[in-house]
Design a protein around this motif. Sequence first.
Motif, PDB file in Angstrom:
ATOM      1  N   LEU A  67      27.037  38.989  45.279  1.00 32.09           N
ATOM      2  CA  LEU A  67      27.745  39.478  46.463  1.00 32.09           C
ATOM      3  C   LEU A  67      27.723  41.005  46.588  1.00 32.09           C
ATOM      4  O   LEU A  67      27.365  41.524  47.656  1.00 32.09           O
ATOM      5  CB  LEU A  67      29.180  38.939  46.457  1.00 32.09           C
ATOM      6  N   PRO A  68      28.103  41.772  45.543  1.00 28.70           N
ATOM      7  CA  PRO A  68      28.033  43.237  45.699  1.00 28.70           C
ATOM      8  C   PRO A  68      26.604  43.728  45.902  1.00 28.70           C
ATOM      9  O   PRO A  68      26.354  44.627  46.716  1.00 28.70           O
ATOM     10  CB  PRO A  68      28.625  43.768  44.383  1.00 28.70           C
ATOM     11  N   ALA A 187      41.390  43.731  40.600  1.00 25.71           N
ATOM     12  CA  ALA A 187      40.462  43.513  41.710  1.00 25.71           C
ATOM     13  C   ALA A 187      39.016  43.522  41.223  1.00 25.71           C
ATOM     14  O   ALA A 187      38.197  42.702  41.667  1.00 25.71           O
ATOM     15  CB  ALA A 187      40.673  44.587  42.776  1.00 25.71           C
ATOM     16  N   THR A 188      38.698  44.444  40.310  1.00 25.09           N
ATOM     17  CA  THR A 188      37.346  44.499  39.754  1.00 25.09           C
ATOM     18  C   THR A 188      37.015  43.218  39.011  1.00 25.09           C
ATOM     19  O   THR A 188      35.925  42.652  39.161  1.00 25.09           O
ATOM     20  CB  THR A 188      37.210  45.705  38.800  1.00 25.09           C
ATOM     21  N   LEU A 191      36.643  40.217  41.727  1.00 25.27           N
ATOM     22  CA  LEU A 191      35.414  40.269  42.520  1.00 25.27           C
ATOM     23  C   LEU A 191      34.184  40.044  41.645  1.00 25.27           C
ATOM     24  O   LEU A 191      33.254  39.333  42.032  1.00 25.27           O
ATOM     25  CB  LEU A 191      35.312  41.618  43.233  1.00 25.27           C
ATOM     26  N   SER A 192      34.193  40.639  40.451  1.00 25.58           N
ATOM     27  CA  SER A 192      33.025  40.520  39.575  1.00 25.58           C
ATOM     28  C   SER A 192      32.852  39.104  39.061  1.00 25.58           C
ATOM     29  O   SER A 192      31.729  38.589  39.000  1.00 25.58           O
ATOM     30  CB  SER A 192      33.161  41.493  38.391  1.00 25.58           C
ATOM     31  N   LEU A 194      33.989  36.395  40.550  1.00 29.68           N
ATOM     32  CA  LEU A 194      33.604  35.609  41.719  1.00 29.68           C
ATOM     33  C   LEU A 194      32.094  35.656  41.916  1.00 29.68           C
ATOM     34  O   LEU A 194      31.454  34.630  42.178  1.00 29.68           O
ATOM     35  CB  LEU A 194      34.320  36.156  42.959  1.00 29.68           C
ATOM     36  N   SER A 195      31.519  36.840  41.785  1.00 27.89           N
ATOM     37  CA  SER A 195      30.088  36.998  42.008  1.00 27.89           C
ATOM     38  C   SER A 195      29.263  36.546  40.813  1.00 27.89           C
ATOM     39  O   SER A 195      28.205  35.939  40.978  1.00 27.89           O
ATOM     40  CB  SER A 195      29.778  38.466  42.320  1.00 27.89           C
ATOM     41  N   GLY A 238      39.061  35.158  40.096  1.00 21.35           N
ATOM     42  CA  GLY A 238      37.642  35.160  40.436  1.00 21.35           C
ATOM     43  C   GLY A 238      37.017  33.787  40.268  1.00 21.35           C
ATOM     44  O   GLY A 238      36.212  33.340  41.097  1.00 21.35           O
ATOM     45  N   ARG A 242      35.559  31.065  43.410  1.00 18.30           N
ATOM     46  CA  ARG A 242      34.225  30.477  43.522  1.00 18.30           C
ATOM     47  C   ARG A 242      34.245  29.082  44.158  1.00 18.30           C
ATOM     48  O   ARG A 242      33.208  28.595  44.598  1.00 18.30           O
ATOM     49  CB  ARG A 242      33.577  30.410  42.128  1.00 18.30           C
TER      50      ARG A 242
END
Length: 499
Positions: A67-68, A187-188, A191-192, A194-195, A238, A242
């Motif tokens: 994602l990022p 948050a990091t 998001l990480s 999740l990706s 995260g 998913r």
Amino acid sequence: MRRVWVRELAGWFGALSLALLTAAQVASSARSELLFRDGDSLIVALFARSFLSGEPLNWAMSSVLFLPESAVFSGLDLLVPLDVNGLLAVNAVINMLAFYGALRLVAGRRKDGGAPVAWALLGLAVFCTIAVTELSASRDALELASLQLTTTYYSATVIAVVLSVGLVRRALDRESMSLGLPIALGATAALSTLSNPLYAAWATVPIAVLLAILTIRSRQRFRLALLLGVLLGGTALGILGRIPFRAWIANTGAGYVQPERWAESLGYYGGLVADRLSTPGGVFGCLIVLALLVLAVVRTTRAVSEGSRFVAAISWLTPVLVVIGAIALGTHAARYLQPVAFAPVLALVALPRAGWMPFRPRSLLAAVAAVLLAIGGILSIPRLAAAAEAGDPDLTCVTDWVGASGRTGAGQFWTVRLPKLHLDDPAQLVQVDHELRGYAWLVNRDDFGVGEVTFLVEDAQSIPWNLPAPAIPDEVIDCGRYRILDLGDTALPLGPQRS
């Protein structure tokens, strides 16, 4: 205040020069295969083009969603007027700049006698030095630093791991911790994960282990416990995040875990080490990593603050835990060991002292280094551009023929992905296996809706075809390393999808 901004800006310019030097060197070597042409390396570019085209996103991804990485590449595609290879080259430079930014965060705030900008820049320089010793075209080589230049091999996860270390360090160094740091850490982590769930193995486990140990011994128990809880909570969120993407995830990664094959894994990684040590550049790169690990242990014992001790310890603990975990789980992929290349670099920013050199000679040395870096960076731009613009007549032959045909054909994974990316309409090439079944792996499943194909593209990497019906090509188009089997009016039906 003005001097601080000048110093920080100088650090970023130095990082840009190092990034350009490294990207140009790697792109001019056989390693350029991973930057511009490797089937795996093209997933982010393919996905970004699909996203920007507005077509339905019915993608079959691996356990990694990218994602990022896809957001960065899509932004470049919108803003920078370059072709795909040019965008991949620019993305390589951005990845290295982001790595410097993460190192700068880990280095901490400037204090009396400290030089965090210089040490962060030194850390990037050492990491870049390791990267330029990596010269093979193999994705399976133990050449891990140069993978940071790609859009695919977990570059965003590497940056997220270093960012997480920096956020914990900043929280430990401050007398009173604001809520912004734990929120940013959570948050990091969310998001990480999740990706890419690999973040949990590279960051959550090592940082959690170290925070738990420090909690037992430290006076900052509440702060450490809060950071530990936020990290674990963010990682859990995260993983839960998913769930809405489960239709995209063709492989959860569970199949890669085979602990009963730990002995094979040990032999596999041992063989990669032996291969790496078979070249002078490999020996030099390994010696750098070994020296950094020794420095990390020394700085752990000599740390004068909780934050510096944490960074020094995490720089050797992370590679140790990752290597042990990769072997214990029976994995067979060099890319899983990337912390071996980037985590030891953190030892350089654990104690960012200015050093013993007097201010005036130090300033002179810094000025000379800045000039040399600037010259090297400027000279690297045309070299990087030339590598990105290098002609590929075989590829051009395929894309021109396919584009002019107005028809849809098929090819196998390692063969078809590069021509597919460079077509004006990527849907003209469908990704299949050797039995013409739709191969739903790192591709948009909507491609299979065409139902049938009238030509096949093959190369030396293609498995011999086992077609469901006899098919004699009307014409065979020779495109160098590629061959196009033109079936004319004969249409071959696609088989059921597999991944």
